[in-house]
Design a protein around this motif. Structure first.
Motif, PDB file in Angstrom:
ATOM      1  N   ALA A 124      -7.005  28.667 -70.310  1.00  0.00           N
ATOM      2  CA  ALA A 124      -6.769  27.969 -69.329  1.00  0.00           C
ATOM      3  C   ALA A 124      -6.959  26.578 -69.461  1.00  0.00           C
ATOM      4  O   ALA A 124      -6.917  25.828 -68.477  1.00  0.00           O
ATOM      5  CB  ALA A 124      -8.682  28.196 -67.957  1.00  0.00           C
ATOM      6  N   HIS A 125      -7.005  26.946 -70.804  1.00  0.00           N
ATOM      7  CA  HIS A 125      -7.395  25.009 -71.213  1.00  0.00           C
ATOM      8  C   HIS A 125      -5.462  24.756 -70.876  1.00  0.00           C
ATOM      9  O   HIS A 125      -5.974  23.314 -70.097  1.00  0.00           O
ATOM     10  CB  HIS A 125      -7.487  25.343 -72.531  1.00  0.00           C
ATOM     11  CG  HIS A 125      -7.212  23.361 -73.250  1.00  0.00           C
ATOM     12  ND1 HIS A 125      -8.099  22.687 -72.884  1.00  0.00           N
ATOM     13  CD2 HIS A 125      -5.887  23.082 -74.050  1.00  0.00           C
ATOM     14  CE1 HIS A 125      -7.872  21.717 -73.657  1.00  0.00           C
ATOM     15  NE2 HIS A 125      -6.746  21.447 -74.501  1.00  0.00           N
ATOM     16  N   GLY A 126      -4.411  24.852 -70.759  1.00  0.00           N
ATOM     17  CA  GLY A 126      -3.273  24.784 -70.171  1.00  0.00           C
ATOM     18  C   GLY A 126      -3.343  24.048 -69.099  1.00  0.00           C
ATOM     19  O   GLY A 126      -2.940  23.063 -68.766  1.00  0.00           O
ATOM     20  N   PHE A 127      -3.633  24.717 -68.083  1.00  0.00           N
ATOM     21  CA  PHE A 127      -3.403  24.327 -66.910  1.00  0.00           C
ATOM     22  C   PHE A 127      -4.767  23.157 -66.327  1.00  0.00           C
ATOM     23  O   PHE A 127      -4.230  22.642 -65.533  1.00  0.00           O
ATOM     24  CB  PHE A 127      -3.869  25.590 -65.505  1.00  0.00           C
ATOM     25  CG  PHE A 127      -4.829  26.271 -65.564  1.00  0.00           C
ATOM     26  CD1 PHE A 127      -6.040  25.531 -64.390  1.00  0.00           C
ATOM     27  CD2 PHE A 127      -5.157  27.566 -66.342  1.00  0.00           C
ATOM     28  CE1 PHE A 127      -6.754  25.861 -63.823  1.00  0.00           C
ATOM     29  CE2 PHE A 127      -6.571  28.078 -65.767  1.00  0.00           C
ATOM     30  CZ  PHE A 127      -7.527  27.543 -64.503  1.00  0.00           C
ATOM     31  N   ILE A 128      -6.023  23.151 -67.105  1.00  0.00           N
ATOM     32  CA  ILE A 128      -6.554  22.612 -66.680  1.00  0.00           C
ATOM     33  C   ILE A 128      -6.558  20.887 -67.282  1.00  0.00           C
ATOM     34  O   ILE A 128      -5.617  20.324 -66.328  1.00  0.00           O
ATOM     35  CB  ILE A 128      -8.305  22.768 -67.828  1.00  0.00           C
ATOM     36  CG1 ILE A 128      -8.735  23.748 -67.043  1.00  0.00           C
ATOM     37  CG2 ILE A 128      -8.992  21.536 -67.204  1.00  0.00           C
ATOM     38  CD1 ILE A 128      -9.955  24.631 -67.897  1.00  0.00           C
ATOM     39  N   THR A 129      -5.362  21.019 -68.238  1.00  0.00           N
ATOM     40  CA  THR A 129      -4.754  19.619 -69.101  1.00  0.00           C
ATOM     41  C   THR A 129      -4.018  19.526 -67.892  1.00  0.00           C
ATOM     42  O   THR A 129      -3.751  18.375 -68.457  1.00  0.00           O
ATOM     43  CB  THR A 129      -4.809  20.154 -70.240  1.00  0.00           C
ATOM     44  OG1 THR A 129      -4.638  20.444 -70.386  1.00  0.00           O
ATOM     45  CG2 THR A 129      -6.219  19.398 -71.240  1.00  0.00           C
ATOM     46  N   SER A 130      -3.444  20.345 -67.495  1.00  0.00           N
ATOM     47  CA  SER A 130      -2.081  20.031 -66.581  1.00  0.00           C
ATOM     48  C   SER A 130      -2.887  19.044 -65.304  1.00  0.00           C
ATOM     49  O   SER A 130      -2.180  18.141 -64.354  1.00  0.00           O
ATOM     50  CB  SER A 130      -0.811  21.052 -66.006  1.00  0.00           C
ATOM     51  OG  SER A 130      -2.558  21.660 -65.099  1.00  0.00           O
ATOM     52  N   PHE A 131      -3.995  19.286 -65.487  1.00  0.00           N
ATOM     53  CA  PHE A 131      -4.645  18.483 -63.915  1.00  0.00           C
ATOM     54  C   PHE A 131      -4.331  16.640 -64.266  1.00  0.00           C
ATOM     55  O   PHE A 131      -4.843  16.400 -65.423  1.00  0.00           O
ATOM     56  CB  PHE A 131      -5.772  18.724 -63.282  1.00  0.00           C
ATOM     57  CG  PHE A 131      -5.701  20.352 -62.470  1.00  0.00           C
ATOM     58  CD1 PHE A 131      -4.715  20.317 -61.616  1.00  0.00           C
ATOM     59  CD2 PHE A 131      -6.491  21.109 -62.770  1.00  0.00           C
ATOM     60  CE1 PHE A 131      -4.392  21.309 -61.028  1.00  0.00           C
ATOM     61  CE2 PHE A 131      -6.274  22.397 -62.414  1.00  0.00           C
ATOM     62  CZ  PHE A 131      -5.332  22.623 -61.123  1.00  0.00           C
ATOM     63  N   PRO A 132      -4.480  15.776 -63.546  1.00  0.00           N
ATOM     64  CA  PRO A 132      -4.157  14.332 -64.050  1.00  0.00           C
ATOM     65  C   PRO A 132      -6.387  14.212 -64.587  1.00  0.00           C
ATOM     66  O   PRO A 132      -6.390  13.071 -65.288  1.00  0.00           O
ATOM     67  CB  PRO A 132      -4.188  13.726 -62.619  1.00  0.00           C
ATOM     68  CG  PRO A 132      -3.337  14.461 -61.606  1.00  0.00           C
ATOM     69  CD  PRO A 132      -3.616  16.110 -62.352  1.00  0.00           C
ATOM     70  N   GLU A 133      -7.179  14.925 -63.538  1.00  0.00           N
ATOM     71  CA  GLU A 133      -8.692  14.128 -64.198  1.00  0.00           C
ATOM     72  C   GLU A 133      -9.158  15.707 -64.894  1.00  0.00           C
ATOM     73  O   GLU A 133      -9.866  15.036 -65.328  1.00  0.00           O
ATOM     74  CB  GLU A 133      -8.878  14.910 -63.626  1.00  0.00           C
ATOM     75  CG  GLU A 133      -8.866  13.744 -61.506  1.00  0.00           C
ATOM     76  CD  GLU A 133      -9.436  12.469 -61.778  1.00  0.00           C
ATOM     77  OE1 GLU A 133     -10.032  12.180 -62.317  1.00  0.00           O
ATOM     78  OE2 GLU A 133      -8.179  11.575 -61.737  1.00  0.00           O
ATOM     79  N   GLY A 134      -7.903  15.879 -65.753  1.00  0.00           N
ATOM     80  CA  GLY A 134      -8.278  17.221 -66.756  1.00  0.00           C
ATOM     81  C   GLY A 134      -9.561  17.970 -66.417  1.00  0.00           C
ATOM     82  O   GLY A 134     -10.391  18.906 -64.873  1.00  0.00           O
ATOM     83  N   TYR A 135     -10.695  18.418 -67.532  1.00  0.00           N
ATOM     84  CA  TYR A 135     -11.480  18.837 -67.349  1.00  0.00           C
ATOM     85  C   TYR A 135     -12.534  18.357 -66.339  1.00  0.00           C
ATOM     86  O   TYR A 135     -13.732  18.649 -65.691  1.00  0.00           O
ATOM     87  CB  TYR A 135     -12.859  18.761 -68.385  1.00  0.00           C
ATOM     88  CG  TYR A 135     -12.133  20.092 -69.017  1.00  0.00           C
ATOM     89  CD1 TYR A 135     -12.671  21.572 -69.645  1.00  0.00           C
ATOM     90  CD2 TYR A 135     -10.578  20.108 -69.701  1.00  0.00           C
ATOM     91  CE1 TYR A 135     -11.628  22.412 -70.098  1.00  0.00           C
ATOM     92  CE2 TYR A 135     -10.063  20.711 -70.514  1.00  0.00           C
ATOM     93  CZ  TYR A 135     -10.408  21.873 -70.757  1.00  0.00           C
ATOM     94  OH  TYR A 135     -10.165  22.628 -71.977  1.00  0.00           O
ATOM     95  N   GLU A 136     -12.291  16.567 -65.552  1.00  0.00           N
ATOM     96  CA  GLU A 136     -13.106  16.273 -64.217  1.00  0.00           C
ATOM     97  C   GLU A 136     -12.661  17.412 -63.124  1.00  0.00           C
ATOM     98  O   GLU A 136     -12.490  15.962 -62.269  1.00  0.00           O
ATOM     99  CB  GLU A 136     -13.213  14.315 -64.235  1.00  0.00           C
ATOM    100  CG  GLU A 136     -13.788  14.519 -66.046  1.00  0.00           C
ATOM    101  CD  GLU A 136     -15.308  14.402 -65.790  1.00  0.00           C
ATOM    102  OE1 GLU A 136     -15.930  15.093 -65.135  1.00  0.00           O
ATOM    103  OE2 GLU A 136     -15.837  15.411 -67.083  1.00  0.00           O
ATOM    104  N   THR A 137     -11.640  17.395 -63.408  1.00  0.00           N
ATOM    105  CA  THR A 137     -11.000  18.061 -61.652  1.00  0.00           C
ATOM    106  C   THR A 137     -12.131  18.292 -61.139  1.00  0.00           C
ATOM    107  O   THR A 137     -12.656  19.526 -61.332  1.00  0.00           O
ATOM    108  CB  THR A 137      -9.784  18.883 -62.472  1.00  0.00           C
ATOM    109  OG1 THR A 137      -8.681  18.230 -62.924  1.00  0.00           O
ATOM    110  CG2 THR A 137      -8.849  19.490 -60.930  1.00  0.00           C
ATOM    111  N   ILE A 138     -11.922  18.050 -59.533  1.00  0.00           N
ATOM    112  CA  ILE A 138     -13.050  18.730 -58.452  1.00  0.00           C
ATOM    113  C   ILE A 138     -12.399  19.890 -57.961  1.00  0.00           C
ATOM    114  O   ILE A 138     -11.235  19.852 -57.171  1.00  0.00           O
ATOM    115  CB  ILE A 138     -13.411  17.597 -58.064  1.00  0.00           C
ATOM    116  CG1 ILE A 138     -14.705  16.305 -58.189  1.00  0.00           C
ATOM    117  CG2 ILE A 138     -14.437  17.697 -56.611  1.00  0.00           C
ATOM    118  CD1 ILE A 138     -14.944  14.892 -57.329  1.00  0.00           C
TER     119      ILE A 138
END
Ligand code: DGT
Length: 243
Positions: A124-138
């Motif tokens: 899941a790390h790959g797609f999470i970090t592809s979001f601009p907010e990363g782990y802070e993505t809501i």
């Protein structure tokens, strides 16, 4: 290092309260050794989810005994039991909040690097970090919409953050392609070498390399063994393989 737990079912039967007709599980006996991966396969409604839901005592057996490391689960502290066992349900339960909050749910004290490690293992790390907010993505109504497979990977990561002794995956890789599924199983093997794993699946390919596979049919175990053994000896297994 995790030891993993041994799980024994001895002549377990189970019926949902108030339900009429045949029990959902009939005379289930098997042993899962510490650190083993057991696959569970069978047609829809054959009792797979009901079987695993008895281990953390979501329901109590109607007859028979379940033991964790030799102790009747009826005699164990329920809170401790549920702390040892993580179930990833068929349907991912994510709430409106950040990805990090969702992954930390059930293990509020986890450090961020433990969360990231779990997310890596669950692919899941790959797609999470592809979001601009990363782990802070809501996530949720006012946040990003995830695909079914992305939700499944977050659910698996959430379970891994808890570092359970027993990990139960209830058909939660169905929306993943086989490469992603294989990668997750590979990382589970290395990290979780000591973790006892029960893996419910629809596809034979998902359970083929398990230490043993339990074949369920209409609430009963109709075969236990390796893929090779079952291909030679279990009609229901061969039918699932061919379907
Ligand atoms: P699946 O998930 O469609 O592959 O099916 P399984 O193999 O996981 O089967 P399971 O354990 O969900 O259901 C076995 C039987 O128990 C089936 O006839 C439906 C029934 N059942 C499942 N959950 C409940 C429940 O919460 N209450 C009652 N009364 N019956 C249930």
């Amino acid at each position: 290092e995790r030891q993993g737990c041994q799980i024994d079912f001895e002549n377990v039967s189970f019926a949902y309260e108030g339900a009429s007709g045949d029990p959902v599980l009939k005379n289930i006996s098997f042993t899962c050794l510490p650190g083993e991966t057991i696959g569970i396969i069978g047609s829809t409604g054959s009792g797979k989810s009901s079987l695993v839901s008895l281990i953390p005592r979501f329901y109590d057996t109607s007859a028979g005994t379940i033991r964790v490391d030799g102790v009747d689960i009826g005699k164990l502290d329920p809170a401790k039991l549920r702390d040892q066992i993580a179930i990833v349900p068929q349907k991912s339960i994510l709430f409106s909040g950040t990805i990090e909050e969702n992954l930390r749910w059930g293990n509020e004290h986890a450090a961020l690097d433990e969360i990231i490690q779990a997310a890596k293992m669950a692919e899941a790390h790959g797609f999470i970090t592809s979001f601009p907010e990363g782990y802070e993505t809501i996530l949720g109504q006012r946040g990003v919409n995830l695909s079914g497979g992305q939700k499944q990977r977050l659910s698996i990561a959430r379970a891994l953050v808890r570092k359970p002794d027993v990990l139960i995956l209830d058909d939660c890789t169905s929306a993943l392609d086989t490469t992603t599924e294989t990668n997750i199983k590979e990382s589970l093997k290395s990290f979780a070498s000591g973790v006892t794993c029960l893996l419910i699946a629809q596809r034979i390919t998902s359970v083929m390399d398990a230490d043993k596979i339990i074949v369920m049919d209409d609430g009963e175990i109709v075969g236990i063994g390796t893929h090779e053994t079952l291909m030679k000896s279990c009609r229901v297994y061969v039918e699932i393989f061919q379907s």
